[in-house]
Design an enzyme around this catalytic site. Structure first.
Site, PDB file in Angstrom:
ATOM      1  N   GLY A  39       0.327  27.803   4.089  1.00 37.35           N
ATOM      2  CA  GLY A  39       0.560  26.381   3.831  1.00 37.35           C
ATOM      3  C   GLY A  39       0.773  26.053   2.361  1.00 37.35           C
ATOM      4  O   GLY A  39       1.644  25.245   2.025  1.00 37.35           O
ATOM      5  N   ARG A 116      -4.061  36.684  12.225  1.00 42.30           N
ATOM      6  CA  ARG A 116      -4.577  37.909  12.847  1.00 42.30           C
ATOM      7  C   ARG A 116      -5.458  38.696  11.901  1.00 42.30           C
ATOM      8  O   ARG A 116      -5.228  38.715  10.707  1.00 42.30           O
ATOM      9  CB  ARG A 116      -3.402  38.812  13.230  1.00 42.30           C
ATOM     10  CG  ARG A 116      -2.806  38.460  14.542  1.00 42.30           C
ATOM     11  CD  ARG A 116      -1.857  39.543  14.992  1.00 42.30           C
ATOM     12  NE  ARG A 116      -0.746  39.750  14.080  1.00 42.30           N
ATOM     13  CZ  ARG A 116      -0.023  40.854  14.032  1.00 42.30           C
ATOM     14  NH1 ARG A 116      -0.307  41.870  14.831  1.00 42.30           N
ATOM     15  NH2 ARG A 116       0.991  40.956  13.196  1.00 42.30           N
ATOM     16  N   ASP A 184      11.396  37.485  10.624  1.00 42.55           N
ATOM     17  CA  ASP A 184      11.965  38.713  11.191  1.00 42.55           C
ATOM     18  C   ASP A 184      13.379  38.944  10.652  1.00 42.55           C
ATOM     19  O   ASP A 184      13.777  40.083  10.380  1.00 42.55           O
ATOM     20  CB  ASP A 184      11.972  38.620  12.730  1.00 42.55           C
ATOM     21  CG  ASP A 184      10.568  38.404  13.271  1.00 42.55           C
ATOM     22  OD1 ASP A 184       9.647  39.081  12.792  1.00 42.55           O
ATOM     23  OD2 ASP A 184      10.395  37.539  14.145  1.00 42.55           O
ATOM     24  N   HIS A 211       8.884  36.733  18.836  1.00 46.72           N
ATOM     25  CA  HIS A 211       8.278  37.039  17.538  1.00 46.72           C
ATOM     26  C   HIS A 211       6.971  37.807  17.706  1.00 46.72           C
ATOM     27  O   HIS A 211       5.913  37.345  17.323  1.00 46.72           O
ATOM     28  CB  HIS A 211       8.055  35.739  16.740  1.00 46.72           C
ATOM     29  CG  HIS A 211       7.272  35.950  15.479  1.00 46.72           C
ATOM     30  ND1 HIS A 211       7.788  36.642  14.407  1.00 46.72           N
ATOM     31  CD2 HIS A 211       6.015  35.607  15.126  1.00 46.72           C
ATOM     32  CE1 HIS A 211       6.874  36.706  13.458  1.00 46.72           C
ATOM     33  NE2 HIS A 211       5.782  36.097  13.863  1.00 46.72           N
TER      34      HIS A 211
HETATM   35  P1  NAI Z   1      -4.992  30.532   6.957  1.00 48.83           P
HETATM   36  O1  NAI Z   1      -6.280  30.663   7.670  1.00 48.83           O
HETATM   37  O2  NAI Z   1      -4.915  30.982   5.538  1.00 48.83           O
HETATM   38  O3  NAI Z   1      -4.509  29.013   6.987  1.00 48.83           O
HETATM   39  C1  NAI Z   1      -4.536  28.255   8.142  1.00 48.83           C
HETATM   40  C2  NAI Z   1      -4.861  26.845   7.739  1.00 48.83           C
HETATM   41  O4  NAI Z   1      -4.837  26.042   8.926  1.00 48.83           O
HETATM   42  C3  NAI Z   1      -6.260  26.697   7.125  1.00 48.83           C
HETATM   43  O5  NAI Z   1      -6.168  26.029   5.878  1.00 48.83           O
HETATM   44  C4  NAI Z   1      -7.027  25.895   8.154  1.00 48.83           C
HETATM   45  O6  NAI Z   1      -8.000  25.027   7.585  1.00 48.83           O
HETATM   46  C5  NAI Z   1      -5.880  25.108   8.799  1.00 48.83           C
HETATM   47  N1  NAI Z   1      -6.221  24.547  10.109  1.00 48.83           N
HETATM   48  C6  NAI Z   1      -6.932  25.101  11.118  1.00 48.83           C
HETATM   49  N2  NAI Z   1      -7.034  24.236  12.131  1.00 48.83           N
HETATM   50  C7  NAI Z   1      -6.363  23.123  11.767  1.00 48.83           C
HETATM   51  C8  NAI Z   1      -6.116  21.879  12.388  1.00 48.83           C
HETATM   52  N3  NAI Z   1      -6.590  21.598  13.595  1.00 48.83           N
HETATM   53  N4  NAI Z   1      -5.392  20.966  11.713  1.00 48.83           N
HETATM   54  C9  NAI Z   1      -4.915  21.228  10.473  1.00 48.83           C
HETATM   55  N5  NAI Z   1      -5.117  22.380   9.844  1.00 48.83           N
HETATM   56  C10 NAI Z   1      -5.834  23.316  10.473  1.00 48.83           C
HETATM   57  O7  NAI Z   1      -3.874  31.266   7.855  1.00 48.83           O
HETATM   58  P2  NAI Z   1      -2.372  31.669   7.475  1.00 48.83           P
HETATM   59  O8  NAI Z   1      -2.341  33.050   6.970  1.00 48.83           O
HETATM   60  O9  NAI Z   1      -1.785  30.592   6.651  1.00 48.83           O
HETATM   61  O10 NAI Z   1      -1.687  31.693   8.943  1.00 48.83           O
HETATM   62  C11 NAI Z   1      -1.497  30.514   9.703  1.00 48.83           C
HETATM   63  C12 NAI Z   1      -0.837  30.828  11.048  1.00 48.83           C
HETATM   64  O11 NAI Z   1       0.483  31.358  10.876  1.00 48.83           O
HETATM   65  C13 NAI Z   1      -1.596  31.888  11.860  1.00 48.83           C
HETATM   66  O12 NAI Z   1      -1.626  31.495  13.206  1.00 48.83           O
HETATM   67  C14 NAI Z   1      -0.707  33.130  11.708  1.00 48.83           C
HETATM   68  O13 NAI Z   1      -0.881  34.033  12.777  1.00 48.83           O
HETATM   69  C15 NAI Z   1       0.660  32.521  11.692  1.00 48.83           C
HETATM   70  N6  NAI Z   1       1.727  33.379  11.128  1.00 48.83           N
HETATM   71  C16 NAI Z   1       2.977  33.258  11.654  1.00 48.83           C
HETATM   72  C17 NAI Z   1       4.037  33.994  11.188  1.00 48.83           C
HETATM   73  C18 NAI Z   1       5.405  33.823  11.773  1.00 48.83           C
HETATM   74  O14 NAI Z   1       6.311  34.601  11.418  1.00 48.83           O
HETATM   75  N7  NAI Z   1       5.665  32.840  12.631  1.00 48.83           N
HETATM   76  C19 NAI Z   1       3.849  34.988  10.099  1.00 48.83           C
HETATM   77  C20 NAI Z   1       2.508  35.010   9.564  1.00 48.83           C
HETATM   78  C21 NAI Z   1       1.490  34.240  10.099  1.00 48.83           C
END
Ligand code: NAI
Length: 348
Positions: A39, A116, A184, A211
């Site tokens: 984010g 993950r 990807d 994905h």
């Molecule tokens: P992170 O844990 O660093 O950040 C996630 C953020 O979401 C945290 O700041 C948390 O407080 C917030 N959050 C949790 N519940 C929430 C809610 N109800 N409302 C608002 N904010 C909320 O995790 P990161 O590394 O940023 O990953 C986030 C997601 O992205 C994960 O599900 C991950 O698997 C996914 N991801 C997807 C990729 C893709 O290619 N589509 C690639 C890498 C990660």
């Protein structure tokens, strides 16, 4: 001739003035989970986009950094974007808290959710992250039903069908829900560049399917540079793209998954979506509701235009290797789509 010219000019003016097409530099964008690993850099890249007038950084009070802090920090960039932070307590509902944040949004990017850990599959995350996504999607349905929602939260393969079906049930357009698979494509381009010694900036390998793991299918045969790669190197290269996310999870040894490259990829897609909304058509791969195969959701090349997704493009010609892989993709993806559809049925 002058009459025709005036007609074209009047038409363009009417189009620009119509509510459907926004002029450059006038967009409101929200990043949900904007104080997290993805984010924060994603918010920064969107704040730098000259098309963004207002950027909302939304996160929970337990986030690594308060969203108001991220907003204050980004608010000092010498750009026109006005950055605001919005916070919610754990257990509260976005629909009760995000009226000001979401009203008027054109694009909502959602990296909110758990990433993950080593040994975890994207599917292990499903229930937790689907509930998080649902809260946000329901708030968007209420406050910005015309916005495009870019879902980054994993597992994308199941969460996108679940959320698009919820939109459908509310009478909204399921194609507003877009699964972000751009990372990807970015990886396939980078790795093709490494193998060929060419600049990845000029490589654009479409990646289709989904994905996660085997559902990720890069079509190296469809890029003018990547198609020159020796056929015997393709299976390993294909696997390299499929495993790239896990490679980052392992390299970060339990401290997160891809964040910086994901932010780059999310911003690439986000900027294309905004350009599309302005009336400049853009083609990107994304995972959306689809009828180009026998599966109801599929990643492929998609055209973004004035309302978001305006066309889901056909797969084009595949090599024999890609045709074989496509069958494997479909079997795996079907199960993951079904989990999403089941969630939508049980949780609407
Ligand atoms: P992170 O844990 O660093 O950040 C996630 C953020 O979401 C945290 O700041 C948390 O407080 C917030 N959050 C949790 N519940 C929430 C809610 N109800 N409302 C608002 N904010 C909320 O995790 P990161 O590394 O940023 O990953 C986030 C997601 O992205 C994960 O599900 C991950 O698997 C996914 N991801 C997807 C990729 C893709 O290619 N589509 C690639 C890498 C990660």
């Amino acid at each position: 001739k002058a009459k025709a010219k005036a007609k074209v000019k009047a038409k363009a003016k009417a189009k620009a003035e119509s509510k459907e097409v926004k002029s450059a530099g006038n967009f409101k964008v929200c990043v949900c989970g904007g104080a997290g690993g993805i984010g924060q850099p994603l918010s920064m890249l969107m704040a730098l986009d000259p098309n963004v007038k207002e950027l909302c950084v939304f996160d929970l009070s337990v986030a690594m950094v308060p969203p108001a802090g991220v907003a204050a920090d980004l608010g000092h960039l010498e750009r026109k974007s006005d950055v605001k932070g919005y916070v919610m307590e754990v257990g509260q509902k976005p629909i009760d808290n995000l009226k000001e944040c979401l009203t008027g949004c054109d694009l909502v990017l959602v990296p909110a959710g758990m990433p993950r850990k080593p040994g975890m599959t994207r599917d292990d995350l499903f229930k937790v992250n689907a509930d998080i996504a649902k809260g946000i999607v329901e708030a968007c349905a209420k406050f910005c039903p015309e916005a495009v929602l870019g879902l980054i939260v994993n597992p994308v393969n199941s969460i996108v069908p679940a959320m698009a079906e919820l939109y459908k049930k509310k009478g909204l357009d399921p194609l507003k829900i877009v699964g972000i698979t751009t990372l990807d494509v970015v990886r396939a381009n980078k790795f093709s560049g490494e193998i060929t010694g060419k600049n990845p900036n000029y490589i654009n390998v479409p990646v289709i399917g989904g994905h996660a793991g085997t559902t990720i299918l890069p079509l190296f045969s469809q890029d003018k540079v990547a198609k020159t790669i020796d056929a015997e190197k393709i299976p390993d290269l294909d696997k390299h793209v499929q495993d790239a996310g896990t490679d980052v999870v392992n390299a970060k040894s339990g401290k997160g998954s891809a964040t910086l490259s994901m932010a780059y990829a999310g911003a690439r897609l986000g900027k294309s979506i905004l350009a599309g909304l302005m009336g400049k058509k853009r083609i990107e791969c994304a995972y959306v509701k689809s009828d180009i195969t026998d599966l109801p959701y599929f990643a492929s090349k998609v055209q973004f235009g004035e309302k978001g997704v305006t066309k889901v493009l056909p797969l084009g010609e595949l090599s024999d290797y890609e045709k074989k892989r496509l069958e494997e993709v479909k079997t795996q993806l079907k199960t993951e789509i079904d989990s999403g559809l089941k969630y939508a049925e049980e949780n609407s």
